[in-house]
Write a protein that holds these residues in place. Structure first.
Motif, mmCIF file in Angstrom:
data_model
loop_
_atom_site.group_PDB
_atom_site.id
_atom_site.type_symbol
_atom_site.label_atom_id
_atom_site.label_comp_id
_atom_site.label_asym_id
_atom_site.label_seq_id
_atom_site.Cartn_x
_atom_site.Cartn_y
_atom_site.Cartn_z
ATOM 1 N N ASN A 104 0.826 -1.215 0.000
ATOM 2 C CA ASN A 104 0.000 0.000 0.000
ATOM 3 C C ASN A 104 0.860 1.265 0.000
ATOM 4 O OD1 ASN A 104 0.782 0.336 2.696
ATOM 5 N ND2 ASN A 104 -1.145 -0.446 3.516
ATOM 6 N N ASN A 105 2.119 1.110 -0.417
ATOM 7 C CA ASN A 105 3.064 2.227 -0.524
ATOM 8 C C ASN A 105 3.247 2.940 0.816
ATOM 9 O OD1 ASN A 105 4.910 3.664 -2.051
ATOM 10 N ND2 ASN A 105 3.420 5.229 -2.615
ATOM 11 N N TRP A 106 3.159 2.160 1.886
ATOM 12 C CA TRP A 106 3.366 2.673 3.242
ATOM 13 C C TRP A 106 2.442 3.864 3.542
ATOM 14 C CZ3 TRP A 106 5.884 -0.655 6.171
ATOM 15 C CH2 TRP A 106 6.752 -1.552 5.551
ATOM 16 N N THR A 107 1.238 3.811 2.995
ATOM 17 C CA THR A 107 0.269 4.899 3.160
ATOM 18 C C THR A 107 -1.084 4.317 3.537
ATOM 19 O OG1 THR A 107 1.418 6.173 1.462
ATOM 20 C CG2 THR A 107 -0.825 6.848 1.974
ATOM 21 N N LYS A 108 -1.768 4.994 4.437
ATOM 22 C CA LYS A 108 -3.108 4.563 4.831
ATOM 23 C C LYS A 108 -3.971 5.793 5.069
ATOM 24 C CE LYS A 108 -6.203 1.551 6.001
ATOM 25 N NZ LYS A 108 -6.816 0.725 4.998
ATOM 26 N N THR A 109 -5.176 5.770 4.529
ATOM 27 C CA THR A 109 -6.135 6.852 4.729
ATOM 28 C C THR A 109 -7.377 6.264 5.387
ATOM 29 O OG1 THR A 109 -5.346 8.011 2.769
ATOM 30 C CG2 THR A 109 -7.540 8.608 3.581
ATOM 31 N N ILE A 110 -7.841 6.899 6.458
ATOM 32 C CA ILE A 110 -9.091 6.526 7.114
ATOM 33 C C ILE A 110 -10.104 7.613 6.756
ATOM 34 C CG2 ILE A 110 -10.236 6.015 9.298
ATOM 35 C CD1 ILE A 110 -7.965 4.062 8.635
ATOM 36 N N GLU A 111 -11.204 7.210 6.150
ATOM 37 C CA GLU A 111 -12.204 8.173 5.707
ATOM 38 C C GLU A 111 -13.448 8.128 6.591
ATOM 39 O OE1 GLU A 111 -12.840 7.120 1.606
ATOM 40 O OE2 GLU A 111 -11.022 8.161 0.966
ATOM 41 N N HIS A 112 -14.274 9.127 6.445
ATOM 42 C CA HIS A 112 -15.579 9.226 7.102
ATOM 43 C C HIS A 112 -15.465 9.281 8.621
ATOM 44 C CE1 HIS A 112 -17.082 8.518 3.096
ATOM 45 N NE2 HIS A 112 -16.461 7.347 3.054
ATOM 46 N N LEU A 113 -14.424 9.938 9.108
ATOM 47 C CA LEU A 113 -14.279 10.151 10.544
ATOM 48 C C LEU A 113 -15.091 11.388 10.934
ATOM 49 C CD1 LEU A 113 -10.430 9.602 10.843
ATOM 50 C CD2 LEU A 113 -12.212 8.029 11.602
ATOM 51 N N PRO A 114 -15.693 11.384 12.100
ATOM 52 C CA PRO A 114 -16.432 12.582 12.517
ATOM 53 C C PRO A 114 -15.476 13.763 12.679
ATOM 54 C CG PRO A 114 -16.523 10.866 14.210
ATOM 55 C CD PRO A 114 -15.756 10.314 13.059
ATOM 56 N N LYS A 115 -15.886 14.921 12.179
ATOM 57 C CA LYS A 115 -15.047 16.109 12.263
ATOM 58 C C LYS A 115 -15.177 16.753 13.633
ATOM 59 C CE LYS A 115 -13.707 20.247 9.797
ATOM 60 N NZ LYS A 115 -13.741 20.959 8.540
ATOM 61 N N TYR A 116 -16.347 16.588 14.268
ATOM 62 C CA TYR A 116 -16.587 17.233 15.566
ATOM 63 C C TYR A 116 -17.055 16.201 16.577
ATOM 64 C CZ TYR A 116 -16.441 21.542 12.860
ATOM 65 O OH TYR A 116 -16.049 22.561 12.040
ATOM 66 N N ALA A 117 -16.705 16.454 17.818
ATOM 67 C CA ALA A 117 -17.212 15.668 18.956
ATOM 68 C C ALA A 117 -17.585 16.672 20.037
ATOM 69 C CB ALA A 117 -16.159 14.688 19.451
ATOM 70 N N ASP A 118 -18.829 16.644 20.449
ATOM 71 C CA ASP A 118 -19.327 17.579 21.464
ATOM 72 C C ASP A 118 -19.087 19.028 21.063
ATOM 73 O OD1 ASP A 118 -20.161 15.430 23.068
ATOM 74 O OD2 ASP A 118 -18.148 15.302 23.990
ATOM 75 N N GLY A 119 -19.229 19.323 19.768
ATOM 76 C CA GLY A 119 -19.102 20.686 19.287
ATOM 77 C C GLY A 119 -17.673 21.174 19.115
ATOM 78 N N VAL A 120 -16.694 20.324 19.382
ATOM 79 C CA VAL A 120 -15.277 20.701 19.264
ATOM 80 C C VAL A 120 -14.645 19.880 18.130
ATOM 81 C CG1 VAL A 120 -13.053 20.784 20.450
ATOM 82 C CG2 VAL A 120 -15.164 21.201 21.724
ATOM 83 N N GLU A 121 -13.857 20.549 17.274
ATOM 84 C CA GLU A 121 -13.193 19.834 16.183
ATOM 85 C C GLU A 121 -12.220 18.815 16.762
ATOM 86 O OE1 GLU A 121 -10.768 20.580 12.025
ATOM 87 O OE2 GLU A 121 -11.663 22.305 13.043
ATOM 88 N N VAL A 122 -12.290 17.594 16.241
ATOM 89 C CA VAL A 122 -11.436 16.501 16.710
ATOM 90 C C VAL A 122 -10.060 16.620 16.054
ATOM 91 C CG1 VAL A 122 -11.133 13.999 16.807
ATOM 92 C CG2 VAL A 122 -13.434 14.989 17.012
ATOM 93 N N GLU A 123 -9.026 16.499 16.858
ATOM 94 C CA GLU A 123 -7.638 16.510 16.364
ATOM 95 C C GLU A 123 -7.168 15.056 16.324
ATOM 96 O OE1 GLU A 123 -4.048 17.994 14.972
ATOM 97 O OE2 GLU A 123 -5.836 19.171 15.386
ATOM 98 N N TYR A 124 -7.148 14.472 15.132
ATOM 99 C CA TYR A 124 -6.726 13.084 14.981
ATOM 100 C C TYR A 124 -5.202 13.017 14.877
ATOM 101 C CZ TYR A 124 -11.565 11.805 14.173
ATOM 102 O OH TYR A 124 -12.909 11.600 14.321
ATOM 103 N N THR A 125 -4.620 12.036 15.526
ATOM 104 C CA THR A 125 -3.169 11.844 15.475
ATOM 105 C C THR A 125 -2.864 10.374 15.227
ATOM 106 O OG1 THR A 125 -2.999 11.494 17.868
ATOM 107 C CG2 THR A 125 -2.719 13.761 17.070
ATOM 108 N N TRP A 126 -1.738 10.143 14.619
ATOM 109 C CA TRP A 126 -1.232 8.794 14.387
ATOM 110 C C TRP A 126 -0.047 8.570 15.323
ATOM 111 C CZ3 TRP A 126 -3.481 5.330 11.138
ATOM 112 C CH2 TRP A 126 -4.349 5.806 10.162
#
Length: 156
Positions: free
Chosen positions: A5-27
């Motif tokens: 997969n060329n050492w790449t991974k994308t996760i789609e359709h994650l919620p942008k907000y939780a409890d009205g606050v933008e979610v900061e996703y980290t790996w």
């Protein structure tokens, strides 16, 4: 993640907000799962793209060549002042009395082709030897190659 997969991974359709606050996703990466010799050297994020960098410093070796003259201590005075020898990677060095007829090439890659150890060898152009001299032995112990040239001094 892998080569397929060329050492790449994308996760789609994650919620942008939780409890009205933008979610900061980290790996993150489990450093204990890295192959021996690799280390996590950086993690950077630009927008929604996180880049995790692992580094590995390839192992190095050296190759030494030593010239031995079997010519009765240059009794006839025809030993050359210097002689060139070539390492199998194309590096040419000049051997002479100043360097005690010895030279070492350092920082050579030890492996190629996914772990195949490189066998470094030295060679000399026998046509560069004075008349009467011949290559009589070439031996290797570890990373040190000894090249012996012999000459039978004239007698009267």
């Amino acid at each position: 993640m892998n080569k397929d997969n060329n050492w790449t991974k994308t996760i789609e359709h994650l919620p942008k907000y939780a409890d009205g606050v933008e979610v900061e996703y980290t790996w993150s990466e489990d450093e204990e799962g890295l192959p021996e010799g690799y280390e996590l050297t950086s993690t950077s994020k630009v927008g929604t793209i996180t880049t995790i960098t692992n580094s590995y410093t390839p192992e190095e070796t050296q190759a030494t060549v030593k010239k031995v003259w079997n010519d009765a201590e240059d009794q006839d005075g025809i030993r050359p002042e210097s002689l060139e020898v070539t390492l199998s990677n194309g590096t040419t060095v000049t051997l002479n009395e100043e360097n005690d007829w010895t030279e070492t090439i350092e920082h050579l890659p030890k492996y190629r082709n996914h772990g195949e150890e490189i066998e470094y060898t030295w060679s000399e152009d026998e046509e560069g030897l004075p008349e009467g001299y011949e290559l009589t032995s070439m031996s290797k112990v570890g990373t040190i190659t000894t090249i012996t040239n012999s000459y039978t001094p004239e007698e009267t």
